[in-house]
Design a protein around this motif. Structure first.
Motif, PDB file in Angstrom:
ATOM      1  N   TRP A   1      34.336  59.356  37.396  1.00  0.00           N
ATOM      2  CA  TRP A   1      33.648  58.958  38.612  1.00  0.00           C
ATOM      3  C   TRP A   1      32.192  58.679  38.269  1.00  0.00           C
ATOM      4  O   TRP A   1      31.713  59.049  37.208  1.00  0.00           O
ATOM      5  N   HIS A   2      31.505  57.989  39.165  1.00  0.00           N
ATOM      6  CA  HIS A   2      30.072  57.744  39.012  1.00  0.00           C
ATOM      7  C   HIS A   2      29.468  57.482  40.381  1.00  0.00           C
ATOM      8  O   HIS A   2      30.189  57.357  41.369  1.00  0.00           O
ATOM      9  N   ASN A   3      28.160  57.447  40.420  1.00  0.00           N
ATOM     10  CA  ASN A   3      27.448  57.286  41.689  1.00  0.00           C
ATOM     11  C   ASN A   3      27.371  55.841  42.159  1.00  0.00           C
ATOM     12  O   ASN A   3      26.945  55.592  43.278  1.00  0.00           O
ATOM     13  N   GLU A   4      27.755  54.911  41.325  1.00  0.00           N
ATOM     14  CA  GLU A   4      27.658  53.499  41.676  1.00  0.00           C
ATOM     15  C   GLU A   4      28.955  52.990  42.294  1.00  0.00           C
ATOM     16  O   GLU A   4      30.022  53.553  42.092  1.00  0.00           O
ATOM     17  N   ILE A   5      28.836  51.890  43.035  1.00  0.00           N
ATOM     18  CA  ILE A   5      30.005  51.158  43.519  1.00  0.00           C
ATOM     19  C   ILE A   5      30.586  50.410  42.325  1.00  0.00           C
ATOM     20  O   ILE A   5      29.856  49.949  41.451  1.00  0.00           O
ATOM     21  N   GLU A   6      31.893  50.272  42.302  1.00  0.00           N
ATOM     22  CA  GLU A   6      32.544  49.495  41.243  1.00  0.00           C
ATOM     23  C   GLU A   6      33.415  48.430  41.900  1.00  0.00           C
ATOM     24  O   GLU A   6      34.130  48.707  42.855  1.00  0.00           O
ATOM     25  N   LEU A   7      33.325  47.221  41.399  1.00  0.00           N
ATOM     26  CA  LEU A   7      34.135  46.116  41.890  1.00  0.00           C
ATOM     27  C   LEU A   7      34.892  45.542  40.704  1.00  0.00           C
ATOM     28  O   LEU A   7      34.293  45.163  39.699  1.00  0.00           O
ATOM     29  N   MET A   8      36.221  45.533  40.806  1.00  0.00           N
ATOM     30  CA  MET A   8      37.056  44.981  39.738  1.00  0.00           C
ATOM     31  C   MET A   8      37.758  43.734  40.261  1.00  0.00           C
ATOM     32  O   MET A   8      38.306  43.752  41.366  1.00  0.00           O
ATOM     33  N   ARG A   9      37.753  42.689  39.469  1.00  0.00           N
ATOM     34  CA  ARG A   9      38.468  41.448  39.800  1.00  0.00           C
ATOM     35  C   ARG A   9      39.533  41.234  38.746  1.00  0.00           C
ATOM     36  O   ARG A   9      39.238  41.249  37.550  1.00  0.00           O
ATOM     37  N   ILE A  10      40.756  41.041  39.189  1.00  0.00           N
ATOM     38  CA  ILE A  10      41.858  40.827  38.261  1.00  0.00           C
ATOM     39  C   ILE A  10      41.952  39.327  37.999  1.00  0.00           C
ATOM     40  O   ILE A  10      42.263  38.545  38.899  1.00  0.00           O
ATOM     41  N   ILE A  11      41.666  38.930  36.775  1.00  0.00           N
ATOM     42  CA  ILE A  11      41.660  37.510  36.403  1.00  0.00           C
ATOM     43  C   ILE A  11      43.058  37.033  36.039  1.00  0.00           C
ATOM     44  O   ILE A  11      43.440  35.916  36.364  1.00  0.00           O
ATOM     45  N   SER A  12      43.829  37.887  35.372  1.00  0.00           N
ATOM     46  CA  SER A  12      45.202  37.526  35.019  1.00  0.00           C
ATOM     47  C   SER A  12      46.024  38.806  34.878  1.00  0.00           C
ATOM     48  O   SER A  12      45.480  39.884  34.685  1.00  0.00           O
ATOM     49  N   GLY A  13      47.318  38.663  35.000  1.00  0.00           N
ATOM     50  CA  GLY A  13      48.217  39.803  34.827  1.00  0.00           C
ATOM     51  C   GLY A  13      48.169  40.777  35.979  1.00  0.00           C
ATOM     52  O   GLY A  13      47.852  40.426  37.114  1.00  0.00           O
ATOM     53  N   LYS A  14      48.475  42.040  35.664  1.00  0.00           N
ATOM     54  CA  LYS A  14      48.532  43.108  36.662  1.00  0.00           C
ATOM     55  C   LYS A  14      47.800  44.324  36.124  1.00  0.00           C
ATOM     56  O   LYS A  14      47.660  44.490  34.911  1.00  0.00           O
ATOM     57  N   LEU A  15      47.362  45.182  37.037  1.00  0.00           N
ATOM     58  CA  LEU A  15      46.648  46.388  36.655  1.00  0.00           C
ATOM     59  C   LEU A  15      47.056  47.522  37.581  1.00  0.00           C
ATOM     60  O   LEU A  15      46.980  47.389  38.803  1.00  0.00           O
TER      61      LEU A  15
ATOM     62  N   LEU B   1      48.880  48.725  42.681  1.00  0.00           N
ATOM     63  CA  LEU B   1      49.177  47.694  41.691  1.00  0.00           C
ATOM     64  C   LEU B   1      48.385  46.459  42.094  1.00  0.00           C
ATOM     65  O   LEU B   1      48.624  45.875  43.152  1.00  0.00           O
ATOM     66  N   ALA B   2      47.413  46.096  41.278  1.00  0.00           N
ATOM     67  CA  ALA B   2      46.595  44.913  41.528  1.00  0.00           C
ATOM     68  C   ALA B   2      47.130  43.773  40.677  1.00  0.00           C
ATOM     69  O   ALA B   2      47.592  43.982  39.555  1.00  0.00           O
ATOM     70  N   GLU B   3      47.066  42.570  41.220  1.00  0.00           N
ATOM     71  CA  GLU B   3      47.561  41.384  40.517  1.00  0.00           C
ATOM     72  C   GLU B   3      46.481  40.316  40.467  1.00  0.00           C
ATOM     73  O   GLU B   3      45.442  40.430  41.127  1.00  0.00           O
ATOM     74  N   LYS B   4      46.742  39.291  39.696  1.00  0.00           N
ATOM     75  CA  LYS B   4      45.805  38.178  39.540  1.00  0.00           C
ATOM     76  C   LYS B   4      45.250  37.753  40.900  1.00  0.00           C
ATOM     77  O   LYS B   4      45.994  37.556  41.850  1.00  0.00           O
ATOM     78  N   GLY B   5      43.911  37.658  40.974  1.00  0.00           N
ATOM     79  CA  GLY B   5      43.248  37.240  42.198  1.00  0.00           C
ATOM     80  C   GLY B   5      42.801  38.383  43.086  1.00  0.00           C
ATOM     81  O   GLY B   5      42.006  38.186  44.002  1.00  0.00           O
ATOM     82  N   ASP B   6      43.299  39.605  42.833  1.00  0.00           N
ATOM     83  CA  ASP B   6      42.922  40.752  43.655  1.00  0.00           C
ATOM     84  C   ASP B   6      41.530  41.264  43.286  1.00  0.00           C
ATOM     85  O   ASP B   6      41.079  41.145  42.141  1.00  0.00           O
ATOM     86  N   LEU B   7      40.872  41.858  44.280  1.00  0.00           N
ATOM     87  CA  LEU B   7      39.612  42.566  44.079  1.00  0.00           C
ATOM     88  C   LEU B   7      39.837  44.022  44.454  1.00  0.00           C
ATOM     89  O   LEU B   7      40.489  44.320  45.446  1.00  0.00           O
ATOM     90  N   ILE B   8      39.291  44.925  43.657  1.00  0.00           N
ATOM     91  CA  ILE B   8      39.377  46.349  43.942  1.00  0.00           C
ATOM     92  C   ILE B   8      37.952  46.862  44.116  1.00  0.00           C
ATOM     93  O   ILE B   8      37.119  46.718  43.216  1.00  0.00           O
ATOM     94  N   PHE B   9      37.671  47.411  45.279  1.00  0.00           N
ATOM     95  CA  PHE B   9      36.361  47.972  45.597  1.00  0.00           C
ATOM     96  C   PHE B   9      36.476  49.487  45.499  1.00  0.00           C
ATOM     97  O   PHE B   9      37.297  50.096  46.184  1.00  0.00           O
ATOM     98  N   VAL B  10      35.660  50.091  44.645  1.00  0.00           N
ATOM     99  CA  VAL B  10      35.709  51.537  44.434  1.00  0.00           C
ATOM    100  C   VAL B  10      34.394  52.143  44.926  1.00  0.00           C
ATOM    101  O   VAL B  10      33.319  51.793  44.439  1.00  0.00           O
ATOM    102  N   ASN B  11      34.495  53.029  45.902  1.00  0.00           N
ATOM    103  CA  ASN B  11      33.317  53.698  46.438  1.00  0.00           C
ATOM    104  C   ASN B  11      32.716  54.659  45.420  1.00  0.00           C
ATOM    105  O   ASN B  11      33.420  55.154  44.531  1.00  0.00           O
ATOM    106  N   PRO B  12      31.429  54.982  45.560  1.00  0.00           N
ATOM    107  CA  PRO B  12      30.812  55.982  44.699  1.00  0.00           C
ATOM    108  C   PRO B  12      31.547  57.319  44.794  1.00  0.00           C
ATOM    109  O   PRO B  12      32.112  57.655  45.843  1.00  0.00           O
ATOM    110  N   GLU B  13      31.563  58.054  43.695  1.00  0.00           N
ATOM    111  CA  GLU B  13      32.159  59.382  43.597  1.00  0.00           C
ATOM    112  C   GLU B  13      33.669  59.391  43.835  1.00  0.00           C
ATOM    113  O   GLU B  13      34.255  60.428  44.131  1.00  0.00           O
TER     114      GLU B  13
END
Length: 72
Positions: free
Chosen positions: A34-48, A58-70
């Motif tokens: 964890w960390h104090n910052e916001i994290e934004l992940m963009r899936i460019i290809s495949g799955k995560l 399960l995130a797939e190509k084109g998805d965005l994942i927004f992770v709140n601090p902590e």
């Protein structure tokens, strides 16, 4: 093991860091953290598969994942 990821990102005036992570990246498989910052992940290809706190997604190509601090 869950840990606080204490990495300084960006600068004081531009507190943003960009990472391109693929299967060849040494941190492709990330330990729970964890960390104090916001994290934004963009899936460019495949799955995560992502686990945030106790929820799994399960995130797939084109998805965005927004992770709140902590969020683990």
């Amino acid at each position: 093991m869950i840990y606080n990821e204490l990495i300084e990102r960006g600068t004081e005036h531009f507190p943003i860091e960009l990472y391109l992570v693929d299967k060849n990246h040494p941190r492709y498989e990330m330990s729970s953290h964890w960390h104090n910052e916001i994290e934004l992940m963009r899936i460019i290809s495949g799955k995560l598969n992502v686990k945030l706190n106790s929820n799994e997604y399960l995130a797939e190509k084109g998805d965005l994942i927004f992770v709140n601090p902590e969020t683990v």
